[in-house]
Write a protein that holds these residues in place. Structure first.
Motif, mmCIF file in Angstrom:
data_model
loop_
_atom_site.group_PDB
_atom_site.id
_atom_site.type_symbol
_atom_site.label_atom_id
_atom_site.label_comp_id
_atom_site.label_asym_id
_atom_site.label_seq_id
_atom_site.Cartn_x
_atom_site.Cartn_y
_atom_site.Cartn_z
ATOM 1 N N ASN A 70 0.840 -1.190 0.000
ATOM 2 C CA ASN A 70 0.000 0.000 0.000
ATOM 3 C C ASN A 70 0.878 1.244 0.000
ATOM 4 N N LEU A 71 0.963 1.885 -1.162
ATOM 5 C CA LEU A 71 1.840 3.045 -1.318
ATOM 6 C C LEU A 71 1.412 4.219 -0.440
ATOM 7 N N ASP A 72 0.105 4.441 -0.290
ATOM 8 C CA ASP A 72 -0.357 5.563 0.540
ATOM 9 C C ASP A 72 0.095 5.397 1.992
ATOM 10 N N ALA A 73 -0.077 4.203 2.549
ATOM 11 C CA ALA A 73 0.346 3.950 3.928
ATOM 12 C C ALA A 73 1.856 4.087 4.051
ATOM 13 N N PHE A 74 2.580 3.554 3.086
ATOM 14 C CA PHE A 74 4.044 3.647 3.095
ATOM 15 C C PHE A 74 4.486 5.111 3.111
ATOM 16 N N LYS A 75 3.876 5.940 2.266
ATOM 17 C CA LYS A 75 4.243 7.361 2.199
ATOM 18 C C LYS A 75 3.940 8.082 3.502
ATOM 19 N N VAL A 76 2.788 7.777 4.119
ATOM 20 C CA VAL A 76 2.436 8.430 5.385
ATOM 21 C C VAL A 76 3.478 8.096 6.448
ATOM 22 N N ALA A 91 -2.991 9.912 12.910
ATOM 23 C CA ALA A 91 -1.818 10.360 13.662
ATOM 24 C C ALA A 91 -1.511 9.407 14.812
ATOM 25 N N LYS A 92 -2.542 8.901 15.487
ATOM 26 C CA LYS A 92 -2.332 7.966 16.600
ATOM 27 C C LYS A 92 -1.685 6.676 16.106
ATOM 28 N N ILE A 93 -2.173 6.158 14.998
ATOM 29 C CA ILE A 93 -1.634 4.910 14.454
ATOM 30 C C ILE A 93 -0.186 5.118 14.012
ATOM 31 N N VAL A 94 0.074 6.212 13.289
ATOM 32 C CA VAL A 94 1.437 6.488 12.797
ATOM 33 C C VAL A 94 2.397 6.661 13.967
ATOM 34 N N LYS A 95 1.956 7.285 15.037
ATOM 35 C CA LYS A 95 2.804 7.458 16.217
ATOM 36 C C LYS A 95 3.191 6.100 16.792
ATOM 37 N N GLN A 96 2.239 5.173 16.883
ATOM 38 C CA GLN A 96 2.535 3.831 17.403
ATOM 39 C C GLN A 96 3.504 3.084 16.485
ATOM 40 N N ILE A 97 3.319 3.228 15.179
ATOM 41 C CA ILE A 97 4.239 2.612 14.218
ATOM 42 C C ILE A 97 5.633 3.206 14.382
ATOM 43 N N TYR A 98 5.713 4.522 14.495
ATOM 44 C CA TYR A 98 6.992 5.222 14.645
ATOM 45 C C TYR A 98 7.741 4.730 15.884
ATOM 46 N N ILE A 99 7.010 4.554 16.988
ATOM 47 C CA ILE A 99 7.622 4.069 18.229
ATOM 48 C C ILE A 99 8.233 2.682 18.018
ATOM 49 N N LEU A 100 7.480 1.795 17.369
ATOM 50 C CA LEU A 100 7.992 0.443 17.116
ATOM 51 C C LEU A 100 9.184 0.460 16.158
ATOM 52 N N LEU A 101 9.116 1.283 15.123
ATOM 53 C CA LEU A 101 10.213 1.356 14.150
ATOM 54 C C LEU A 101 11.521 1.817 14.779
ATOM 55 N N HIS A 102 11.431 2.636 15.804
ATOM 56 C CA HIS A 102 12.631 3.233 16.396
ATOM 57 C C HIS A 102 12.992 2.656 17.764
ATOM 58 N N ASP A 103 12.366 1.554 18.150
ATOM 59 C CA ASP A 103 12.703 0.915 19.417
ATOM 60 C C ASP A 103 14.108 0.300 19.294
ATOM 61 N N PRO A 104 15.003 0.618 20.209
ATOM 62 C CA PRO A 104 16.387 0.144 20.095
ATOM 63 C C PRO A 104 16.571 -1.356 20.371
ATOM 64 N N ARG A 105 15.516 -2.035 20.783
ATOM 65 C CA ARG A 105 15.642 -3.465 21.092
ATOM 66 C C ARG A 105 15.557 -4.353 19.854
ATOM 67 N N TRP A 106 15.338 -3.750 18.674
ATOM 68 C CA TRP A 106 15.313 -4.533 17.441
ATOM 69 C C TRP A 106 15.631 -3.655 16.260
ATOM 70 N N ILE A 107 15.838 -4.268 15.112
ATOM 71 C CA ILE A 107 16.058 -3.542 13.867
ATOM 72 C C ILE A 107 14.820 -3.777 13.015
ATOM 73 N N CYS A 108 14.162 -2.696 12.646
ATOM 74 C CA CYS A 108 12.899 -2.799 11.916
ATOM 75 C C CYS A 108 12.903 -1.823 10.750
ATOM 76 N N THR A 109 12.554 -2.342 9.587
ATOM 77 C CA THR A 109 12.518 -1.548 8.366
ATOM 78 C C THR A 109 11.168 -1.747 7.685
ATOM 79 N N ILE A 110 10.660 -0.678 7.085
ATOM 80 C CA ILE A 110 9.434 -0.759 6.279
ATOM 81 C C ILE A 110 9.861 -0.679 4.813
ATOM 82 N N ALA A 111 9.318 -1.586 3.988
ATOM 83 C CA ALA A 111 9.634 -1.595 2.563
ATOM 84 C C ALA A 111 8.344 -1.608 1.754
ATOM 85 N N TYR A 112 8.347 -0.870 0.659
ATOM 86 C CA TYR A 112 7.213 -0.888 -0.256
ATOM 87 C C TYR A 112 7.501 -1.902 -1.352
ATOM 88 N N ILE A 113 6.555 -2.800 -1.582
ATOM 89 C CA ILE A 113 6.685 -3.768 -2.682
ATOM 90 C C ILE A 113 5.534 -3.542 -3.649
#
Length: 114
Positions: A70-76, A91-113
């Motif tokens: 989903n390109l729209d979600a990826f761009k947001v 905004a609430k959902i994106v904030k929760q995603i942002y927190i998980l993406l930047h948690d130092p206990r793992w390496i997490c990447t989002i990719a658009y296919i």
């Protein structure tokens, strides 16, 4: 590396999410499903991404690549645009995603296919 691909589809008045966890060789390790609240398409796609990230984090994966088609979600997520008052749920959902993406206990990447 745990890798997951996630897609949602609408059946009746509910959206369902399917998450497949794969290792770096592409071998399927686990499947997970869930029901999303029926919101806008963008909100449901963001909720699907959040569901997959949260599940991977809870299952103690140390490194993941989350793929979305989903390109729209990826761009947001990638652009973190300014959110208008009408888009507070997004905004609430994106904030929760942002927190998980930047948690130092793992390496997490989002990719658009495509």
């Amino acid at each position: 590396m745990g890798q997951k691909s996630e897609r949602s589809h609408q059946a009746g008045n509910r959206d369902y999410v399917y998450v497949g966890y794969r290792n770096s060789e592409g071998e399927l390790l686990k499947l997970s499903t869930g029901v999303l609240p029926t919101e806008s398409s963008l909100e449901n796609n963001l909720n699907a991404i959040h569901h997959g990230l949260k599940k991977g984090f809870e299952d103690n994966y140390k490194e993941i690549i989350h793929e979305t088609d989903n390109l729209d979600a990826f761009k947001v997520i990638k652009n973190l645009p300014l959110i208008t008052p009408q888009e507070q749920e997004i905004a609430k959902i994106v904030k929760q995603i942002y927190i998980l993406l930047h948690d130092p206990r793992w390496i997490c990447t989002i990719a658009y296919i495509n």
